[in-house]
Design an enzyme around this catalytic site. Structure first.
Site, PDB file in Angstrom:
ATOM      1  N   ASP A  68      66.299  56.561  36.356  1.00 14.04           N
ATOM      2  CA  ASP A  68      67.210  57.528  35.745  1.00 14.04           C
ATOM      3  C   ASP A  68      66.334  58.580  35.066  1.00 14.04           C
ATOM      4  O   ASP A  68      65.614  58.268  34.116  1.00 14.04           O
ATOM      5  CB  ASP A  68      68.090  56.781  34.730  1.00 14.04           C
ATOM      6  CG  ASP A  68      69.026  57.708  33.959  1.00 14.04           C
ATOM      7  OD1 ASP A  68      68.749  58.929  33.877  1.00 14.04           O
ATOM      8  OD2 ASP A  68      70.016  57.198  33.409  1.00 14.04           O
ATOM      9  N   VAL A  69      66.390  59.819  35.557  1.00 18.01           N
ATOM     10  CA  VAL A  69      65.443  60.835  35.074  1.00 18.01           C
ATOM     11  C   VAL A  69      65.652  61.210  33.608  1.00 18.01           C
ATOM     12  O   VAL A  69      64.801  61.849  33.009  1.00 18.01           O
ATOM     13  CB  VAL A  69      65.471  62.123  35.932  1.00 18.01           C
ATOM     14  CG1 VAL A  69      65.026  61.844  37.362  1.00 18.01           C
ATOM     15  CG2 VAL A  69      66.840  62.794  35.889  1.00 18.01           C
ATOM     16  N   ASN A  95      65.189  67.753  41.224  1.00 19.58           N
ATOM     17  CA  ASN A  95      66.468  68.077  41.866  1.00 19.58           C
ATOM     18  C   ASN A  95      67.675  67.384  41.252  1.00 19.58           C
ATOM     19  O   ASN A  95      68.793  67.899  41.328  1.00 19.58           O
ATOM     20  CB  ASN A  95      66.356  67.716  43.362  1.00 19.58           C
ATOM     21  CG  ASN A  95      67.694  67.730  44.057  1.00 19.58           C
ATOM     22  OD1 ASN A  95      68.232  68.790  44.363  1.00 19.58           O
ATOM     23  ND2 ASN A  95      68.277  66.541  44.285  1.00 19.58           N
ATOM     24  N   TYR A 168      77.126  72.694  32.208  1.00 12.35           N
ATOM     25  CA  TYR A 168      76.315  72.863  33.429  1.00 12.35           C
ATOM     26  C   TYR A 168      75.566  74.196  33.399  1.00 12.35           C
ATOM     27  O   TYR A 168      74.352  74.258  33.653  1.00 12.35           O
ATOM     28  CB  TYR A 168      77.235  72.789  34.649  1.00 12.35           C
ATOM     29  CG  TYR A 168      76.529  72.842  35.991  1.00 12.35           C
ATOM     30  CD1 TYR A 168      75.981  71.686  36.557  1.00 12.35           C
ATOM     31  CD2 TYR A 168      76.431  74.028  36.713  1.00 12.35           C
ATOM     32  CE1 TYR A 168      75.360  71.731  37.799  1.00 12.35           C
ATOM     33  CE2 TYR A 168      75.812  74.075  37.949  1.00 12.35           C
ATOM     34  CZ  TYR A 168      75.274  72.919  38.495  1.00 12.35           C
ATOM     35  OH  TYR A 168      74.654  72.963  39.722  1.00 12.35           O
ATOM     36  N   LYS A 172      71.454  74.948  33.349  1.00  5.14           N
ATOM     37  CA  LYS A 172      70.720  75.723  34.361  1.00  5.14           C
ATOM     38  C   LYS A 172      70.037  76.942  33.725  1.00  5.14           C
ATOM     39  O   LYS A 172      68.931  77.305  34.118  1.00  5.14           O
ATOM     40  CB  LYS A 172      71.658  76.138  35.495  1.00  5.14           C
ATOM     41  CG  LYS A 172      72.269  74.953  36.269  1.00  5.14           C
ATOM     42  CD  LYS A 172      71.208  74.056  36.905  1.00  5.14           C
ATOM     43  CE  LYS A 172      71.819  72.966  37.775  1.00  5.14           C
ATOM     44  NZ  LYS A 172      70.823  72.083  38.406  1.00  5.14           N
TER      45      LYS A 172
HETATM   46  P1  NAD Z   1      74.570  65.563  44.798  1.00  2.00           P
HETATM   47  O1  NAD Z   1      75.576  65.064  43.852  1.00  2.00           O
HETATM   48  O2  NAD Z   1      74.642  65.133  46.219  1.00  2.00           O
HETATM   49  O3  NAD Z   1      73.092  65.253  44.299  1.00  2.00           O
HETATM   50  C1  NAD Z   1      72.730  65.006  42.976  1.00  2.00           C
HETATM   51  C2  NAD Z   1      71.836  63.807  42.981  1.00  2.00           C
HETATM   52  O4  NAD Z   1      71.331  63.563  41.650  1.00  2.00           O
HETATM   53  C3  NAD Z   1      72.567  62.531  43.415  1.00  2.00           C
HETATM   54  O5  NAD Z   1      71.823  61.916  44.450  1.00  2.00           O
HETATM   55  C4  NAD Z   1      72.570  61.664  42.164  1.00  2.00           C
HETATM   56  O6  NAD Z   1      72.476  60.279  42.442  1.00  2.00           O
HETATM   57  C5  NAD Z   1      71.325  62.168  41.456  1.00  2.00           C
HETATM   58  N1  NAD Z   1      71.324  61.867  40.029  1.00  2.00           N
HETATM   59  C6  NAD Z   1      72.345  62.048  39.132  1.00  2.00           C
HETATM   60  N2  NAD Z   1      71.963  61.617  37.918  1.00  2.00           N
HETATM   61  C7  NAD Z   1      70.698  61.178  38.041  1.00  2.00           C
HETATM   62  C8  NAD Z   1      69.764  60.601  37.142  1.00  2.00           C
HETATM   63  N3  NAD Z   1      70.067  60.399  35.858  1.00  2.00           N
HETATM   64  N4  NAD Z   1      68.527  60.258  37.617  1.00  2.00           N
HETATM   65  C9  NAD Z   1      68.201  60.447  38.914  1.00  2.00           C
HETATM   66  N5  NAD Z   1      69.061  60.986  39.814  1.00  2.00           N
HETATM   67  C10 NAD Z   1      70.284  61.334  39.378  1.00  2.00           C
HETATM   68  O7  NAD Z   1      74.632  67.158  44.700  1.00  2.00           O
HETATM   69  P2  NAD Z   1      73.601  68.276  45.201  1.00  2.00           P
HETATM   70  O8  NAD Z   1      74.424  69.466  45.478  1.00  2.00           O
HETATM   71  O9  NAD Z   1      72.708  67.757  46.255  1.00  2.00           O
HETATM   72  O10 NAD Z   1      72.798  68.555  43.863  1.00  2.00           O
HETATM   73  C11 NAD Z   1      71.391  68.602  43.796  1.00  2.00           C
HETATM   74  C12 NAD Z   1      70.952  69.658  42.803  1.00  2.00           C
HETATM   75  O11 NAD Z   1      71.322  70.951  43.304  1.00  2.00           O
HETATM   76  C13 NAD Z   1      71.585  69.544  41.424  1.00  2.00           C
HETATM   77  O12 NAD Z   1      70.634  69.830  40.422  1.00  2.00           O
HETATM   78  C14 NAD Z   1      72.668  70.621  41.440  1.00  2.00           C
HETATM   79  O13 NAD Z   1      72.978  71.104  40.157  1.00  2.00           O
HETATM   80  C15 NAD Z   1      71.970  71.669  42.293  1.00  2.00           C
HETATM   81  N6  NAD Z   1      72.888  72.657  42.879  1.00  2.00           N
HETATM   82  C16 NAD Z   1      73.764  72.332  43.859  1.00  2.00           C
HETATM   83  C17 NAD Z   1      74.593  73.306  44.385  1.00  2.00           C
HETATM   84  C18 NAD Z   1      75.572  73.037  45.484  1.00  2.00           C
HETATM   85  O14 NAD Z   1      76.338  73.946  45.843  1.00  2.00           O
HETATM   86  N7  NAD Z   1      75.621  71.869  46.066  1.00  2.00           N
HETATM   87  C19 NAD Z   1      74.530  74.606  43.902  1.00  2.00           C
HETATM   88  C20 NAD Z   1      73.635  74.898  42.889  1.00  2.00           C
HETATM   89  C21 NAD Z   1      72.809  73.926  42.386  1.00  2.00           C
END
Ligand code: NAD
Length: 270
Positions: A68-69, A95, A168, A172
């Protein structure tokens, strides 16, 4: 066969058992890096193992690691055990992230703290552990011109305000200035730190925003390029920022958003 760009480099990708993290792990492994597929809890282990199995089936290498990060001792353990096993780490993809959306007047302290502690404090803890290792090792010219590379997954919401998502957007926005501050601090040590700001990418985090044709049509009004992004769009940017092709790029945010930050509401003169 041509030498792969990230051959002999070790990458930790946080939150890699789904979405963008999985895409980044796949692409980094295809570019030759040994990948650490991080996932947060016991319940995400199977998904992480499936990601790793696909990477290995494609000829890549790596391990999974539960951490857990937002927990300092778990992050320290992940870095220590990765370094003990593979000798060092060269690339961190910061990420992991989540949302706990609420109208501001109803947002609980727990919702606020959960988002800030994973999205921002988690990136701090992992970046600090990576920087310590990069400083210890320094540049190894046979591998890379840099002593190490950190890629922070931000969002277009580091600049676009987002009603109903204040926690959120604050996380960011915080990533943006943490990234720039540490890029400034460690550039003389040849450590490169950049962010990627994805727009709307089809992953579990925003499933409801693209799951139906109606929802997707509404989303497309925000995207001048008229296509919702896919994880491969972000993964390609990750590999570029991790490789020496971007050696002179430091302390910047690369927006990968189909033009979402171009104020599309003004395209017909407001
Ligand atoms: P996602 O929910 O598939 O991925 C997020 C991942 O983070 C999951 O695998 C989850 O298990 C992991 N996670 C959550 N809490 C954690 C913790 N405490 N320790 C370790 N891992 C943890 O969604 P995604 O879209 O792949 O998101 C990845 C990143 O991209 C995030 O930072 C998100 O804010 C960013 N993002 C996504 C989008 C989008 O449109 N999908 C847009 C902008 C930014």
């Amino acid at each position: 066969m041509a030498e792969k760009k990230l051959q002999n480099q070790v990458a930790i990708i946080t939150g890699a058992s789904s979405g963008i993290g999985t895409g980044a792990a796949n692409a980094l492994a295809a570019a030759g890096a040994t990948v650490v597929v991080n996932h947060p809890v016991a319940a995400t282990k199977d998904a992480a193992e499936m990601v790793l199995a696909a990477i290995k089936a494609a000829g890549g290498e790596g391990i999974t690691f539960q951490c857990d990060v937002s927990r300092e001792e778990e992050v320290e353990k992940m870095f220590a055990e990765t370094i003990a096993r593979f000798g060092t780490i060269d690339i961190l993809v910061n990420n992991a992230g989540l949302q706990r959306d609420a109208a501001f007047e109803e947002m609980t302290l727990e919702q606020w703290n959960t988002v800030l502690s994973v999205n921002l404090t988690g990136q701090f803890l992992c970046a600090r552990a990576a920087v310590r290792e990069f400083l210890r090792r320094g540049v190894v010219p046979q591998k890379s011109k840099a002593a190490g590379k950190i890629i922070c997954m931000s969002s277009v919401h580091e600049v676009i305000p987002w009603a109903g998502h204040a926690n959120y957007a604050a996380s960011k926005g915080g990533i943006m200035l943490m990234m720039k501050s540490i890029a400034q601090e460690f550039a003389p040590k040849k450590i490169r730190i950049n962010s990627i700001a994805p727009g709307a990418i089809k992953t579990p985090i925003n499933h409801d925003a693209w799951a139906t044709a109606q929802a997707e049509e509404k989303l497309l009004q925000l995207i001048p390029y008229q296509r919702v992004g896919v994880v491969e769009d972000i993964a390609a940017a990750v590999v570029w920022l991790a490789s020496d092709d971007s050696d002179y790029v430091n302390g910047t945010t690369l927006f990968v958003d189909g033009g979402m930050t171009l104020y599309p509401g003004f395209s017909e003169n407001g």
